[in-house]
Design a protein around this motif. Structure first.
Motif, short mmCIF file in Angstrom:
data_model
loop_
_atom_site.label_atom_id
_atom_site.label_comp_id
_atom_site.label_asym_id
_atom_site.label_seq_id
_atom_site.Cartn_x
_atom_site.Cartn_y
_atom_site.Cartn_z
N UNK A 52 0.85 -1.21 0.00
CA UNK A 52 0.00 0.00 0.00
C UNK A 52 0.88 1.26 0.00
N UNK A 53 1.88 1.28 0.90
CA UNK A 53 2.78 2.44 0.94
C UNK A 53 3.56 2.57 -0.37
N UNK A 54 4.01 1.42 -0.89
CA UNK A 54 4.77 1.42 -2.15
C UNK A 54 3.95 2.04 -3.27
N UNK A 76 4.46 10.20 5.13
CA UNK A 76 5.09 10.29 6.45
C UNK A 76 4.59 9.07 7.22
N UNK A 77 5.50 8.30 7.79
CA UNK A 77 5.08 7.08 8.49
C UNK A 77 6.06 6.77 9.61
N UNK A 108 11.20 4.84 0.69
CA UNK A 108 10.91 3.45 0.27
C UNK A 108 9.93 2.88 1.27
N UNK A 109 8.99 2.07 0.76
CA UNK A 109 7.95 1.52 1.63
C UNK A 109 8.55 0.68 2.76
N UNK A 110 9.68 0.01 2.47
CA UNK A 110 10.28 -0.90 3.46
C UNK A 110 10.85 -0.16 4.67
#
Ligand code: SF4
Ligand code: SF4
Length: 344
Positions: free
Chosen positions: A13-15, A25-26, A41-43
């Motif tokens: 989802x973030x990717x 922002x996470x 990067x989502x990771x």
């Protein structure tokens, strides 16, 4: 309210959001500290089931620790003043807990009250809040005392909860939230039938410390401004301000002018009622000259003054002040014990 099933996991989802060029922002580690930050990067983002909450809340993305509000320059009597402006970029704040999303409904009231703070309001307009229901709590959490739950939706543009199959279900709570879903709609499938939540959310709610009686607390505070108990309960407070800086609803700031040669900035900096300088007058008089008065102010503001004005508690029970206090002053415990005492 529209409800969607997320067909992938959190990282995908973030990717997808990043691929669409979104500013995400996470929660991610900065050294060993879990903080909200921009991810490339989502990771980099920590999975929501791996944390209770971040060390600092996300309030700094609307109300930064420090920011220039005016720029000026001068030569003899010729003074030039330019307004500073907040950044206008859109942000997706993903991975919030329900207590932190709800905190923005409180700071919205404050920064939109008699004075409209365009710095806060511009950033707030441009931010979508994407919340994930809690999957674990600790002994500091007490959101159920202030009208919230591990899966509350207040303040969220989208709330993600898991269903009994472990799939994320997105509850869309605003147009902003709908736009986020539409931007990556290939990942979502609309759900028409009733969704069965995992029982964990109710289990967590039941495991939380027993709810505070905020009405009784308010009544006690109304009558006990001068109680000698303030000295007793605050005697170990160091006045470090950690509780206020980490709190998602604390919003005090100071304005200072910083100059270098003929140029300068007027800055808005976070401040806290726990510091002696906060109320020191130019005359030298300080109406809160001792720490007990400063600690009383913190409790009064949270459970009485804010409630007098907005009919809400200035606390979402996130527990940060409890976790961070170097002398274990626990605001939940303090207000619970104070209100057992006879009123004056
Ligand atoms: S007062 Fe403490 S528990 Fe309440 S919102 Fe602030 S940091 Fe969280
Ligand atoms: S964190 Fe604890 S010691 Fe520090 S100001 Fe707050 S209550 Fe006092």
């Amino acid at each position: 309210m529209k409800i969607y099933k997320l067909k992938t996991g959190y990282t995908e989802f973030l990717g997808a959001l990043l691929q669409k060029g979104k500013n995400v922002i996470a929660p991610r580690f900065a050294g060993r500290t879990l903080l909200f930050g921009k991810i490339d990067k989502a990771e980099e983002a920590v999975l929501p089931e791996k944390y209770i909450n971040t060390v600092r809340s996300a309030k700094e993305f609307m109300f930064p620790v420090t920011e220039a509000v005016v720029e000026f320059s001068f030569r003899n009597k010729d003074v030039k003043i330019h307004d500073a402006h907040p950044e206008e970029d859109e942000k997706l704040i993903v991975g919030l807990r329900p207590c932190d999303a709800a905190a923005f409904t409180i700071t919205d009231d404050i920064f939109n009250y008699e004075y409209k703070d365009e710095f806060y309001l511009t950033r707030r307009r441009n931010a979508a809040l994407i919340t994930f229901a809690c999957e674990s709590i600790d002994e500091a959490c007490f959101c159920t005392s202030v009208g919230l739950k591990p899966d509350s939706i207040q303040g969220s543009d989208i709330l993600f909860k898991k269903n009994s199959a472990g799939t994320y279900i997105a509850y869309v709570n605003s147009e902003k939230g709908q736009k986020v879903i539409d931007s990556v709609k290939e990942l979502f499938e609309e759900v028409i039938e009733v969704v069965e939540d995992i029982p964990l959310y109710r289990d967590l709610e039941n495991k939380m410390r027993s709810p505070l009686d905020t009405v009784k607390i308010k009544e006690w505070l109304d009558k006990n401004f001068e109680s000698p108990l303030w000295d007793e309960y605050s005697s170990r407070c160091l006045g470090c301000g950690s509780c206020a800086y980490l709190c998602p609803t604390c919003h005090c700031f100071d304005i200072v002018d910083e100059t270098k040669y003929s140029q300068g900035l007027r800055r808005k900096n976070w401040d806290a009622c726990q510091f002696p300088l906060f109320t020191l007058h130019a005359s030298g008089h300080n109406p809160r000259e001792v720490q007990s008065k400063r600690y009383r102010q913190r409790v009064m503001h949270k459970f009485k003054y804010y409630s007098d004005r907005f009919n809400k508690t200035l606390c979402t029970g996130c527990g940060r002040c409890v976790r961070s206090c170097p002398v274990n002053l626990d605001i939940y415990q303090v207000v619970s014990e104070l209100t057992k005492e006879e009123t004056a």
